[in-house]
Design a protein around this motif. Sequence first.
Motif, PDB file in Angstrom:
ATOM      1  N   LEU A  41       4.892 -19.107  19.437  1.00  0.00           N
ATOM      2  CA  LEU A  41       3.767 -19.066  18.511  1.00  0.00           C
ATOM      3  C   LEU A  41       2.721 -18.055  18.966  1.00  0.00           C
ATOM      4  O   LEU A  41       2.082 -17.394  18.135  1.00  0.00           O
ATOM      5  CB  LEU A  41       3.140 -20.457  18.382  1.00  0.00           C
ATOM      6  N   ALA A  42       2.547 -17.902  20.271  1.00  0.00           N
ATOM      7  CA  ALA A  42       1.627 -16.877  20.780  1.00  0.00           C
ATOM      8  C   ALA A  42       2.132 -15.485  20.410  1.00  0.00           C
ATOM      9  O   ALA A  42       1.350 -14.606  20.028  1.00  0.00           O
ATOM     10  CB  ALA A  42       1.471 -17.011  22.292  1.00  0.00           C
ATOM     11  N   ALA A  43       3.444 -15.267  20.521  1.00  0.00           N
ATOM     12  CA  ALA A  43       4.014 -13.971  20.140  1.00  0.00           C
ATOM     13  C   ALA A  43       3.819 -13.704  18.647  1.00  0.00           C
ATOM     14  O   ALA A  43       3.476 -12.587  18.244  1.00  0.00           O
ATOM     15  CB  ALA A  43       5.503 -13.938  20.503  1.00  0.00           C
ATOM     16  N   PHE A  44       4.031 -14.720  17.834  1.00  0.00           N
ATOM     17  CA  PHE A  44       3.822 -14.553  16.395  1.00  0.00           C
ATOM     18  C   PHE A  44       2.352 -14.322  16.077  1.00  0.00           C
ATOM     19  O   PHE A  44       2.022 -13.552  15.162  1.00  0.00           O
ATOM     20  CB  PHE A  44       4.350 -15.779  15.638  1.00  0.00           C
ATOM     21  N   THR A  45       1.460 -14.968  16.808  1.00  0.00           N
ATOM     22  CA  THR A  45       0.037 -14.745  16.583  1.00  0.00           C
ATOM     23  C   THR A  45      -0.362 -13.340  17.011  1.00  0.00           C
ATOM     24  O   THR A  45      -1.270 -12.736  16.428  1.00  0.00           O
ATOM     25  CB  THR A  45      -0.795 -15.805  17.322  1.00  0.00           C
ATOM     26  N   THR A  46       0.319 -12.786  18.016  1.00  0.00           N
ATOM     27  CA  THR A  46       0.082 -11.390  18.391  1.00  0.00           C
ATOM     28  C   THR A  46       0.461 -10.468  17.240  1.00  0.00           C
ATOM     29  O   THR A  46      -0.291  -9.548  16.890  1.00  0.00           O
ATOM     30  CB  THR A  46       0.908 -11.032  19.644  1.00  0.00           C
ATOM     31  N   VAL A  47       1.615 -10.719  16.646  1.00  0.00           N
ATOM     32  CA  VAL A  47       2.034  -9.941  15.467  1.00  0.00           C
ATOM     33  C   VAL A  47       1.006 -10.097  14.351  1.00  0.00           C
ATOM     34  O   VAL A  47       0.602  -9.121  13.704  1.00  0.00           O
ATOM     35  CB  VAL A  47       3.422 -10.424  14.993  1.00  0.00           C
ATOM     36  N   PHE A  48       0.592 -11.319  14.120  1.00  0.00           N
ATOM     37  CA  PHE A  48      -0.410 -11.639  13.098  1.00  0.00           C
ATOM     38  C   PHE A  48      -1.708 -10.880  13.361  1.00  0.00           C
ATOM     39  O   PHE A  48      -2.312 -10.296  12.451  1.00  0.00           O
ATOM     40  CB  PHE A  48      -0.640 -13.151  13.138  1.00  0.00           C
ATOM     41  N   ALA A  49      -2.137 -10.869  14.624  1.00  0.00           N
ATOM     42  CA  ALA A  49      -3.394 -10.214  14.987  1.00  0.00           C
ATOM     43  C   ALA A  49      -3.320  -8.701  14.809  1.00  0.00           C
ATOM     44  O   ALA A  49      -4.304  -8.070  14.413  1.00  0.00           O
ATOM     45  CB  ALA A  49      -3.755 -10.560  16.432  1.00  0.00           C
ATOM     46  N   VAL A  50      -2.156  -8.112  15.101  1.00  0.00           N
ATOM     47  CA  VAL A  50      -2.003  -6.666  14.886  1.00  0.00           C
ATOM     48  C   VAL A  50      -2.217  -6.330  13.417  1.00  0.00           C
ATOM     49  O   VAL A  50      -2.930  -5.369  13.070  1.00  0.00           O
ATOM     50  CB  VAL A  50      -0.603  -6.200  15.363  1.00  0.00           C
ATOM     51  N   GLY A  51      -1.615  -7.111  12.530  1.00  0.00           N
ATOM     52  CA  GLY A  51      -1.799  -6.891  11.108  1.00  0.00           C
ATOM     53  C   GLY A  51      -3.240  -7.081  10.685  1.00  0.00           C
ATOM     54  O   GLY A  51      -3.799  -6.273   9.924  1.00  0.00           O
ATOM     55  N   GLN A  52      -3.883  -8.145  11.171  1.00  0.00           N
ATOM     56  CA  GLN A  52      -5.280  -8.409  10.811  1.00  0.00           C
ATOM     57  C   GLN A  52      -6.219  -7.326  11.328  1.00  0.00           C
ATOM     58  O   GLN A  52      -7.264  -7.065  10.737  1.00  0.00           O
ATOM     59  CB  GLN A  52      -5.720  -9.758  11.397  1.00  0.00           C
ATOM     60  N   THR A  53      -5.845  -6.710  12.446  1.00  0.00           N
ATOM     61  CA  THR A  53      -6.685  -5.670  13.032  1.00  0.00           C
ATOM     62  C   THR A  53      -6.632  -4.390  12.208  1.00  0.00           C
ATOM     63  O   THR A  53      -7.661  -3.772  11.922  1.00  0.00           O
ATOM     64  CB  THR A  53      -6.237  -5.381  14.478  1.00  0.00           C
ATOM     65  N   ALA A  54      -5.448  -3.987  11.814  1.00  0.00           N
ATOM     66  CA  ALA A  54      -5.291  -2.722  11.095  1.00  0.00           C
ATOM     67  C   ALA A  54      -5.683  -2.820   9.627  1.00  0.00           C
ATOM     68  O   ALA A  54      -6.255  -1.873   9.060  1.00  0.00           O
ATOM     69  CB  ALA A  54      -3.834  -2.254  11.213  1.00  0.00           C
ATOM     70  N   GLY A  55      -5.394  -3.948   8.987  1.00  0.00           N
ATOM     71  CA  GLY A  55      -5.567  -4.073   7.546  1.00  0.00           C
ATOM     72  C   GLY A  55      -6.949  -3.764   7.024  1.00  0.00           C
ATOM     73  O   GLY A  55      -7.116  -2.879   6.161  1.00  0.00           O
ATOM     74  N   PRO A  56      -8.015  -4.443   7.490  1.00  0.00           N
ATOM     75  CA  PRO A  56      -9.347  -4.207   6.923  1.00  0.00           C
ATOM     76  C   PRO A  56      -9.860  -2.790   7.134  1.00  0.00           C
ATOM     77  O   PRO A  56     -10.540  -2.235   6.268  1.00  0.00           O
ATOM     78  CB  PRO A  56     -10.223  -5.224   7.661  1.00  0.00           C
ATOM     79  N   TRP A  57      -9.543  -2.194   8.286  1.00  0.00           N
ATOM     80  CA  TRP A  57     -10.024  -0.839   8.564  1.00  0.00           C
ATOM     81  C   TRP A  57      -9.383   0.165   7.614  1.00  0.00           C
ATOM     82  O   TRP A  57     -10.070   0.986   7.002  1.00  0.00           O
ATOM     83  CB  TRP A  57      -9.719  -0.479  10.018  1.00  0.00           C
ATOM     84  N   ILE A  58      -8.053   0.102   7.471  1.00  0.00           N
ATOM     85  CA  ILE A  58      -7.360   1.036   6.588  1.00  0.00           C
ATOM     86  C   ILE A  58      -7.787   0.831   5.141  1.00  0.00           C
ATOM     87  O   ILE A  58      -8.084   1.794   4.411  1.00  0.00           O
ATOM     88  CB  ILE A  58      -5.835   0.874   6.725  1.00  0.00           C
ATOM     89  N   ALA A  59      -7.853  -0.433   4.713  1.00  0.00           N
ATOM     90  CA  ALA A  59      -8.257  -0.711   3.343  1.00  0.00           C
ATOM     91  C   ALA A  59      -9.704  -0.300   3.101  1.00  0.00           C
ATOM     92  O   ALA A  59     -10.053   0.172   2.003  1.00  0.00           O
ATOM     93  CB  ALA A  59      -8.082  -2.195   3.033  1.00  0.00           C
ATOM     94  N   GLY A  60     -10.572  -0.464   4.113  1.00  0.00           N
ATOM     95  CA  GLY A  60     -11.965  -0.025   3.980  1.00  0.00           C
ATOM     96  C   GLY A  60     -12.069   1.470   3.796  1.00  0.00           C
ATOM     97  O   GLY A  60     -12.877   1.956   2.992  1.00  0.00           O
ATOM     98  N   LEU A  61     -11.257   2.237   4.548  1.00  0.00           N
ATOM     99  CA  LEU A  61     -11.240   3.690   4.372  1.00  0.00           C
ATOM    100  C   LEU A  61     -10.809   4.058   2.952  1.00  0.00           C
ATOM    101  O   LEU A  61     -11.407   4.942   2.307  1.00  0.00           O
ATOM    102  CB  LEU A  61     -10.292   4.329   5.386  1.00  0.00           C
TER     103      LEU A  61
END
Length: 407
Positions: A341-361
């Motif tokens: 679950l920690a590994a999956f949350t790492t994957v989840f966090a990578v997506g959450q990190t990139a998404g708002p910045w790219i969409a904001g641009l």
Amino acid sequence: MDRTDRFDLDGGDGMVRWRESRSEVAEAVRLAAGTASALGLARFAYGLLLPAMRDDLHWSLAQAGVMSTANGLGHLAGALVTAALVRRVSTAAAFRWSMVLTAVALAATAVSGHYAALLVTRAAAGVTGAVVFITGGVIASRIAARASSGTPIVVYFAGTGLGIVLSGVTIPALGANWRLAWVGMGLAAGLAALVSWTAASQGGEEPAATAGRARLRPLWRTALAYLLFAAGYITYITFLSAYLAERDAPLVQVMLIWTALGAAVMAAPALWSRPITHWRGGGALATLLALLAGGAVIALAAPALVLASSIVFGATFMSVPAAVTALVRAATPPAGWTATLAAFTTVFAVGQTAGPWIAGLLADHTSTDATLAWTAILCAAAAVIAATVRPRPIETSTPATGHGERQ
């Protein structure tokens, strides 16, 4: 004849099972204060504060998105350290003290208006929120194993809706006073820590030496779908209030939409407990992701239907982590739950990190409509991938820990 009499006629074992089931659901409800704090307040309420903070601090949409990205980076860091933290202390202790630190981080966000300081506090809330998210998921999984039901998992993640409802009915009324909102959320998170304190020990504790290892490769399709979902859904939540502000939505409408979204999250267990428990493979996950894409399309195609969009979104998005947790639980021995679950949350966090910045641009160069299109495209792609997930038997290579999985 009352319910007790009926169960007595069926035999004492039936009565015991009924009482145990009620007790386990009650434990999950108290544990759900964890997601109410770590996600509903520490993660998603920022979307409500974004317009006021943007106006007061003179941010661009990209800068506002980076603030969400900082929280995502913190979430990533928290995911990376959770397994080691659990080995050092325990699942319950990691959950409890991360709840306390989340409350502190939320209140500290009110202290300064400097961009760098706000990035730090948002990142700190991400770190502690990730630990709560993972350890609470492990505890909920243990409760679910004891109950032979996926309901405790879905209830745990549905707690997010309570945090969203609380912020939805209070934050818009504060107007530009975003500092007071952060202090209030810190106090609410402190109360959530108290509510969930004893529930954290109810799932049973694995010995620290049996923390296990992550099993990501056999579940790579699920992980890829989760990554796309994370990058897509968070954009909708982050920029929903900005989307409404761009259309001069009245205060009452903003409050109604956020409250409806949170209430839909809380209602999700009634809709998704059975599919998540009984549908084999990625069927439930694919259905949830397809509905998320459809919810974003509704708002994009017909802004007047944004309330309907928020209800569809709320009724589905927090059931995605529940569905993923159930898939992990079904394919992983109990000793490997925390690490996986920690590994999956790492994957989840990578997506959450990139998404708002790219969409904001993208939104800075077009409009906030781009954030909805981003959500729809990524969630639709994730749904296609999830539809290919097939049931997997539990791997048995890990030595037994004495806490067997109940199917």
